[in-house]
Design a protein around this motif. Sequence first.
Motif, PDB file in Angstrom:
ATOM      1  N   ARG A  97      11.043   4.217   3.104  1.00  0.00           N
ATOM      2  CA  ARG A  97       9.749   4.828   3.429  1.00  0.00           C
ATOM      3  C   ARG A  97       8.986   5.199   2.162  1.00  0.00           C
ATOM      4  O   ARG A  97       7.773   4.978   2.062  1.00  0.00           O
ATOM      5  CB  ARG A  97       9.969   6.064   4.305  1.00  0.00           C
ATOM      6  CG  ARG A  97      10.282   5.742   5.756  1.00  0.00           C
ATOM      7  CD  ARG A  97      10.528   7.016   6.542  1.00  0.00           C
ATOM      8  NE  ARG A  97      10.688   6.740   7.970  1.00  0.00           N
ATOM      9  CZ  ARG A  97      11.115   7.620   8.866  1.00  0.00           C
ATOM     10  NH1 ARG A  97      11.436   8.846   8.468  1.00  0.00           N
ATOM     11  NH2 ARG A  97      11.231   7.281  10.127  1.00  0.00           N
ATOM     12  N   VAL A  98       9.691   5.789   1.196  1.00  0.00           N
ATOM     13  CA  VAL A  98       9.040   6.166  -0.073  1.00  0.00           C
ATOM     14  C   VAL A  98       8.492   4.927  -0.763  1.00  0.00           C
ATOM     15  O   VAL A  98       7.350   4.907  -1.234  1.00  0.00           O
ATOM     16  CB  VAL A  98      10.029   6.913  -0.978  1.00  0.00           C
ATOM     17  CG1 VAL A  98       9.471   7.042  -2.397  1.00  0.00           C
ATOM     18  CG2 VAL A  98      10.348   8.286  -0.400  1.00  0.00           C
ATOM     19  N   ALA A 100       7.722   2.031   0.584  1.00  0.00           N
ATOM     20  CA  ALA A 100       6.621   1.454   1.356  1.00  0.00           C
ATOM     21  C   ALA A 100       5.312   2.167   1.026  1.00  0.00           C
ATOM     22  O   ALA A 100       4.274   1.532   0.799  1.00  0.00           O
ATOM     23  CB  ALA A 100       6.917   1.537   2.847  1.00  0.00           C
ATOM     24  N   ARG A 101       5.352   3.493   0.990  1.00  0.00           N
ATOM     25  CA  ARG A 101       4.132   4.250   0.697  1.00  0.00           C
ATOM     26  C   ARG A 101       3.659   4.003  -0.741  1.00  0.00           C
ATOM     27  O   ARG A 101       2.456   3.832  -0.993  1.00  0.00           O
ATOM     28  CB  ARG A 101       4.369   5.742   0.942  1.00  0.00           C
ATOM     29  CG  ARG A 101       4.589   6.095   2.414  1.00  0.00           C
ATOM     30  CD  ARG A 101       4.571   7.602   2.628  1.00  0.00           C
ATOM     31  NE  ARG A 101       4.746   7.949   4.027  1.00  0.00           N
ATOM     32  CZ  ARG A 101       5.889   8.346   4.571  1.00  0.00           C
ATOM     33  NH1 ARG A 101       6.970   8.458   3.812  1.00  0.00           N
ATOM     34  NH2 ARG A 101       5.969   8.633   5.855  1.00  0.00           N
ATOM     35  N   LEU A 102       4.589   4.004  -1.692  1.00  0.00           N
ATOM     36  CA  LEU A 102       4.221   3.794  -3.085  1.00  0.00           C
ATOM     37  C   LEU A 102       3.599   2.422  -3.306  1.00  0.00           C
ATOM     38  O   LEU A 102       2.693   2.262  -4.139  1.00  0.00           O
ATOM     39  CB  LEU A 102       5.450   3.947  -3.986  1.00  0.00           C
ATOM     40  CG  LEU A 102       5.992   5.360  -4.192  1.00  0.00           C
ATOM     41  CD1 LEU A 102       7.297   5.320  -4.971  1.00  0.00           C
ATOM     42  CD2 LEU A 102       4.968   6.228  -4.926  1.00  0.00           C
ATOM     43  N   GLY A 104       2.055   0.591  -0.951  1.00  0.00           N
ATOM     44  CA  GLY A 104       0.935   0.329  -0.065  1.00  0.00           C
ATOM     45  C   GLY A 104       1.264  -0.545   1.126  1.00  0.00           C
ATOM     46  O   GLY A 104       0.388  -1.222   1.670  1.00  0.00           O
ATOM     47  N   HIS A 105       2.525  -0.499   1.580  1.00  0.00           N
ATOM     48  CA  HIS A 105       2.929  -1.289   2.732  1.00  0.00           C
ATOM     49  C   HIS A 105       2.975  -0.411   3.976  1.00  0.00           C
ATOM     50  O   HIS A 105       3.203   0.808   3.900  1.00  0.00           O
ATOM     51  CB  HIS A 105       4.313  -1.913   2.504  1.00  0.00           C
ATOM     52  CG  HIS A 105       4.404  -2.732   1.259  1.00  0.00           C
ATOM     53  ND1 HIS A 105       3.434  -3.632   0.901  1.00  0.00           N
ATOM     54  CD2 HIS A 105       5.341  -2.780   0.276  1.00  0.00           C
ATOM     55  CE1 HIS A 105       3.774  -4.215  -0.238  1.00  0.00           C
ATOM     56  NE2 HIS A 105       4.921  -3.705  -0.639  1.00  0.00           N
ATOM     57  N   ASP A 106       2.787  -1.027   5.126  1.00  0.00           N
ATOM     58  CA  ASP A 106       2.866  -0.316   6.391  1.00  0.00           C
ATOM     59  C   ASP A 106       4.286   0.212   6.584  1.00  0.00           C
ATOM     60  O   ASP A 106       5.264  -0.537   6.461  1.00  0.00           O
ATOM     61  CB  ASP A 106       2.496  -1.271   7.532  1.00  0.00           C
ATOM     62  CG  ASP A 106       2.216  -0.538   8.829  1.00  0.00           C
ATOM     63  OD1 ASP A 106       2.952   0.429   9.125  1.00  0.00           O
ATOM     64  OD2 ASP A 106       1.286  -0.933   9.553  1.00  0.00           O
ATOM     65  N   VAL A 107       4.401   1.490   6.899  1.00  0.00           N
ATOM     66  CA  VAL A 107       5.722   2.106   7.058  1.00  0.00           C
ATOM     67  C   VAL A 107       6.479   1.497   8.238  1.00  0.00           C
ATOM     68  O   VAL A 107       7.709   1.575   8.303  1.00  0.00           O
ATOM     69  CB  VAL A 107       5.576   3.640   7.200  1.00  0.00           C
ATOM     70  CG1 VAL A 107       6.923   4.304   7.446  1.00  0.00           C
ATOM     71  CG2 VAL A 107       4.963   4.231   5.938  1.00  0.00           C
TER      72      VAL A 107
END
Length: 234
Positions: A97-98, A100-102, A104-107
């Motif tokens: 999750r971290v 993905a957010r860093l 710019g991907h959909d969680v």
Amino acid sequence: MTTLNLTGLTKRFGTVNAVTDLTLTAAPGKVTAFLGPNGAGKSTTLRMALGLIRPDSGAATFDGLAYDQLPRPTRTVGAVLDLAGAHPAMTARRHLRVNARLRGHDVSRVAEVLTDTGLDHAADRRVGGFSTGMRQRLALATALLGDPDVLVLDEPTNGLDPAGIRWLRRVLTDRARRGRTVLVSSHHLSEVALSADDVVIIGDGRLRWHGPLNELTDDHASLEDAFLDMAGAA
């Protein structure tokens, strides 16, 4: 889909010529195996391709763009070069999750890659308790978050049991069948013989062979014989 081109890559460390005038292509729709003895320059080459080491000369491009010029690099390239990226106190799910957010991907991709890599049963376990094989799967899951056109993997079978190696083979060949580009460094020649379309062999940092696997093995009794002949390995 995206083609990886290395053109005239050269890197010297002090008095050591790590890579010399290396040119190769990893094309969409193929698994390209990158082979060479220890110290041949494979890891240095992959790090130059990903902008982690600056070449003394030459270029590495993805459809004409260097890695640091790509607008969304982790959507174009997914890479696994080592297993040092996951904090041991994090769970696999949290780690993904971290990242993905860093990046710019959909969680929502987190659940997908956990399933794709067979880690859904261990998603809420801390990474510090993972085996080497499970850490390999987590590293690949991280690389797949952006569903990239290109996968660059350095010895991805390390730590995998036979079932894990078969699973990885299916992942790589499936991506190639769907038009993706796969470049994988490996010492497991029996596995390469089952999965590769093209083979690149380097020795002493220089290109020794680049072409289809079947053309390489046509002139030798086995891939192992071809490798030892081409790479100059004792």
